[in-house]
Design an enzyme around this catalytic site. Structure first.
Site, PDB file in Angstrom:
ATOM      1  N   ARG A 371       1.010  -1.134  -0.073  1.00  0.00           N
ATOM      2  CA  ARG A 371       0.006  -0.034   0.046  1.00  0.00           C
ATOM      3  C   ARG A 371       1.040   1.259   0.228  1.00  0.00           C
ATOM      4  O   ARG A 371       0.495   2.285  -0.566  1.00  0.00           O
ATOM      5  CB  ARG A 371      -0.875   0.084   1.145  1.00  0.00           C
ATOM      6  N   ASN A 493      -6.065   2.115   7.874  1.00  0.00           N
ATOM      7  CA  ASN A 493      -5.661   2.489   9.248  1.00  0.00           C
ATOM      8  C   ASN A 493      -5.321   1.106   9.634  1.00  0.00           C
ATOM      9  O   ASN A 493      -6.411   0.471  10.076  1.00  0.00           O
ATOM     10  CB  ASN A 493      -7.075   3.000   9.985  1.00  0.00           C
ATOM     11  N   ASP A 494      -4.038   1.091   9.787  1.00  0.00           N
ATOM     12  CA  ASP A 494      -3.593  -0.572  10.132  1.00  0.00           C
ATOM     13  C   ASP A 494      -4.107  -0.628  11.705  1.00  0.00           C
ATOM     14  O   ASP A 494      -3.759  -1.843  12.205  1.00  0.00           O
ATOM     15  CB  ASP A 494      -2.162  -0.157  10.214  1.00  0.00           C
ATOM     16  N   CYS A 495      -4.465   0.429  12.120  1.00  0.00           N
ATOM     17  CA  CYS A 495      -4.849   0.140  13.789  1.00  0.00           C
ATOM     18  C   CYS A 495      -6.298  -0.091  14.009  1.00  0.00           C
ATOM     19  O   CYS A 495      -6.519  -0.260  15.302  1.00  0.00           O
ATOM     20  CB  CYS A 495      -4.343   1.177  14.648  1.00  0.00           C
ATOM     21  N   ASN A 497      -8.480  -2.518  13.890  1.00  0.00           N
ATOM     22  CA  ASN A 497      -8.311  -4.123  13.750  1.00  0.00           C
ATOM     23  C   ASN A 497      -9.597  -4.727  14.215  1.00  0.00           C
ATOM     24  O   ASN A 497      -9.975  -5.049  15.479  1.00  0.00           O
ATOM     25  CB  ASN A 497      -7.191  -4.615  14.533  1.00  0.00           C
TER      26      ASN A 497
END
Ligand code: BGC
Ligand code: NOJ
Length: 820
Positions: A371, A493-495, A497
């Site tokens: 990405r 937004n990797d966070c 989850n």
């Protein structure tokens, strides 16, 4: 408060005191050999991969923060006083100090006790080495007897292993030393750990002057209980001529300088990386001695001052060329400086290094992000299209046959990283944006026919266009209960989850997935999909595939409808649905009621433009998320850990993804504001996070004022306004896109160059020159009314619309734009 100043004519930032709030760094190298260098000469070097080919050692999170680097010590051999001309590591107060960070080079100069010294560090183009050009001048009225000591600490190549496996590594270190008998080569220290076995590469550290001595064993140079700031060899004015057998190999040359009043001496150090053919590793064959025939000519060349100067001039000319392709002249000095110099430069660095090595990325953790690198292309394609092309094909070759993506790949092997794996459901769509940007810039439609492997398996190869089709299909194959895209492990937004539910300390939020992933959906991916579908429609149309173009339009309409039905919260776009089917980013939530990402991305994808929802969403951003320091990620911040939300709620309020000003997504709002025509708002947001505009508050901002940082602490943080994680962030590319393509409005399109500025109402206009598909466009924009409606006159002829069609063979064009 400031710690320096911009010297735009030289394209440098000049730091005027060494004790900046954080190390203020720069990058050396543009292709294979890279170095990170701080304003006090801290940092390290590597060949291609910061983890697997680390030349010099650097200990992260050290005390002081920035310890270890490309060090020099000067010693007055009469008084015994010693200091570092780059301030660190000795940190003796200097009479004057400047550090000039420029395009691919850094020059640090200082004076101590009447001795002036300057060091210029750079990596010549197309070489795998770095040059330190040193000059020392005696400004005293009497002669000076000086010693100069160089110092680097070698890493044993694999940076991860180097920091952990001491039972082995304290035994493997090996060097060779040539003390200067060879004419033209003062003294060379070769670092050859593991060269005896499977490595075909070694490092070398050469000096142009005759040596008084050398050291290669760290503790012999420093003394067993001494640090870099108090080396015993320097204190004594005498190198130990130590030979490293195991322990910690270093490179240090000792040179004596007797300088008359006013006299200067120039010296050159060369630190480099060399590979030998496997069958010619040793000389004589059968020995264990490095075959140096391959490297000696290179060393001799760059120890010659004329050659080193020529290499530096070539580097300057290279950057003149790269940046000269797009220059603007606007009423705002910050805009000019960022567009013409620093933002473009940062885009080159993020293109080269993705998120691998900075002072906050240790070089061992992350390779190239699928990405991230796809987005980095957006700010880079116009600079070196051929490298962008190669990168697109590399990224696509790691794509999985189902259209999904490895989240990361390793730069050295160019293979997908199994340790992190896949299922970040936004990943593949960014490849569509990166490829579209490349085609729009170059008109190189042929790239779509390139045969590219899947999962690096050539037997699965298919044309690049097929990769883009599968990327789109990947989203459509994974729709959730509301008809919105399933989020997978995370989206941008990797966070966030939503399938993780981690209750064990130390579990990685990146790789832990506890839920089956069939419920949690992302409104953001829906927005991203519609944006990508717009690009695919344009591509399909150009290829004459009208049915396919219609299918992408329909798919975009389908997701738009799903967002209208389930992604609208009354005054803004929702963010997601969690594993229980509950909305995230909604008035219904106690915390995290509104998020920035879908407001930007859905509008960019064209949602809400006709029914007023786009304006409403952007007004909500202005009311709830905007601060003087930029736009925060969401509000209210999460005040506790939520099992169903994951890492986002692990950060204290106001930091990183938990309501920090995550600069990467601010330009999406700038672009959305430009799309809805609110020029003043768009530019106001641009200025809030613009590093140059924040220079005046460097004591608050703390990071470098010449590049973007990933994050600025949000309004919930005790340190609101403090930046963190400078340099390697998608912020660079996206801000470049926001300012150049949407605010200044100079935007490559499939069929030509679009020019549709949305500039502040009080700007009388601006001018720009831009290279585009072989032609130089001279663009002048003049405001005749308060709005953003543009009429174009191209080469004297009025044009219908805002896209200047590409004319093959025409090399110069003038475009006059009137705004009303
Ligand atoms: C950070 C993210 C980052 C992720 C992956 C998280 O801890 O907050 O910004 O993308 O790690 O490395
Ligand atoms: C940094 C990562 O590199 C990027 O891929 C991600 O989108 C942002 N963090 C937000 O989590």
């Amino acid at each position: 408060m400031k710690y320096g100043l911009f010297d735009d004519a030289r394209r440098e930032y000049v730091i005027t005191r060494p004790d900046t709030p954080l190390p203020w760094i720069n990058y050396l190298g543009s292709q294979d050999y890279f170095g990170i260098i701080s304003n006090t000469a801290g940092g390290y070097s590597f060949y291609r991969d910061a983890r697997l080919r680390r030349l010099t050692r650097y200990r992260y999170n050290n005390v002081p923060f920035d310890t270890g680097g490309r060090y020099l010590y000067l010693r007055d051999d009469t008084s015994g006083e010693y200091w570092s001309p780059t301030w660190q590591p000795v940190r003796r107060p200097l009479e004057d100090y400047t550090c000039r960070h420029g395009m691919g080079y850094t020059i640090i100069g200082s004076t101590f006790s009447g001795i002036a010294a300057e060091v210029r560090y750079f990596v010549p183009l197309d070489e795998t080495l770095e040059i330190w050009q040193v000059s020392v001048t005696n400004r005293r009225a009497e002669p000076a007897d000086l010693s100069l000591f160089s110092f680097v600490e070698f890493a044993l190549w694999d940076a991860q292993d180097d920091m952990t496996n001491f039972q082995r590594n304290f035994n493997t270190g090996e060097v060779e030393i040539e003390d200067g008998a060879d004419p033209g080569i003062g003294g060379v220290i070769y670092h050859k750990t593991e060269y005896r076995e499977r490595r075909d590469h070694f490092a070398y550290f050469a000096c142009s002057a005759p040596l008084a001595g050398y050291d290669t064993q760290r503790e012999a140079f420093l003394g067993p209980y001494q640090g870099f700031d108090t080396p015993q060899a320097v204190i004594d004015g005498r190198a130990r001529n130590s030979h490293a057998h195991g322990w910690a190999p270093v490179g240090s040359h000792h040179v004596r300088l007797a300088l008359g009043p006013g006299e200067s001496r120039r010296l050159i150090f060369v630190l480099g990386y060399q590979e030998n053919p496997r069958d010619r590793k040793f000389d004589p064959p059968g020995s264990q001695v490095i075959n140096k025939a391959t490297v000696k000519p290179i060393i001799a060349r760059y120890l010659d001052p004329a050659q080193a100067d020529a290499a530096f001039d070539a580097l300057r000319a290279y950057w003149d060329g790269l940046l000269g392709g797009f220059q603007v002249d606007t009423p705002d000095e910050h805009t000019d400086r960022m567009v013409n110099i620093w933002n473009a430069y940062q885009c080159m660095v993020t293109f080269n290094l993705s998120r691998s090595a900075s002072f906050y990325e240790s070089g061992v953790g992350r390779g190239m992000g699928f990405r991230d690198s796809s987005q980095d292309l957006l700010g880079f394609v116009h600079m070196i299209p051929a490298r962008a092309r190669e990168r697109i094909l590399d990224i696509a070759a790691t794509q999985l046959p189902d259209g999904g993506a490895y989240h990361q790949y390793q730069p050295l092997t160019k293979r997908g990283n199994d340790a992190i794996g896949s299922n970040f459901n936004d990943d593949p769509l960014w490849l569509v944006l990166g490829t579209a940007a490349y085609i729009k810039e170059t008109g190189d439609w042929d790239i779509l026919n390139e045969s590219v492997a899947y999962d690096n398996d050539d037997s699965l190869a298919a044309p690049l266009y097929n990769h883009l089709q599968r990327a789109m299909g990947y989203t459509l194959d994974r729709l959730g209960p509301h008809g919105l895209p399933l989020i997978g492990r995370a989206d941008w937004n990797d966070c966030l989850n939503l399938n993780t539910f981690s209750a064990e300390p130390g579990e990685s939020f990146q790789t832990t997935t506890n839920m089956d992933g069939k419920v949690a959906e992302s409104v953001f991916i829906a927005g991203l999909f519609t944006l990508a579908a717009g690009e695919m429609t344009g591509i399909a149309r150009h290829l004459g595939l009208s049915d396919e173009a219609a299918r992408y339009r329909d798919a975009a309409a389908q997701l738009d409808a799903a967002v209208q039905a389930h992604g609208w919260d009354g005054a803004w776009f929702r963010r997601a649905y969690d594993h229980f089917g509950q909305p995230v980013g909604s008035q219904e939530c106690e915390e995290g009621q509104i998020f920035i990402e879908p407001q930007g991305m859905c509008v960019m994808g064209g949602m809400g433009l006709k029914d007023g929802r786009a304006l409403q969403a952007l007004d909500s951003v202005a009311e709830r998320l905007a601060t003087d320091h930029g736009i925060v990620l969401h509000q209210p911040a999460y005040t506790q850990y939520y099992l169903n939300l994951g890492e986002i709620s692990t950060y204290p309020p106001g930091y990183k993804e938990n309501a920090g000003i995550f600069c990467h997504n601010n330009p999406w709002i700038m672009i959305a504001e430009a799309i809805v025509g609110r020029s003043d708002r768009a530019f106001d947001y641009y200025r809030r996070i613009c590093p140059s505009a924040r220079e005046a508050i460097s004591d608050v901002h703390r990071c470098e004022p010449y590049v973007y940082a990933q994050m600025i602490a949000g309004k919930d943080a005790p340190t609101h306004g403090e930046a963190k994680n400078s340099w390697l962030t998608g912020t660079a590319a996206w801000n470049y896109v926001a300012i150049t393509q949407w605010i200044l409005g100079i935007r490559p399109a499939f069929e030509g160059l679009e020019i549709a500025p949305v500039i502040p109402a009080d700007w009388p206009g601006f001018s720009a020159t831009r290279q585009f598909r072989g032609a130089t466009y001279a663009i002048t924009v003049r405001r005749e009314g308060p709005g953003s409606s543009a009429s174009l006159v191209v080469d004297g002829e009025p044009l219908a619309g805002t896209v200047v069609p590409h004319r093959p063979g025409v090399t110069a064009r003038t475009v006059e734009v009137t705004l009303r």
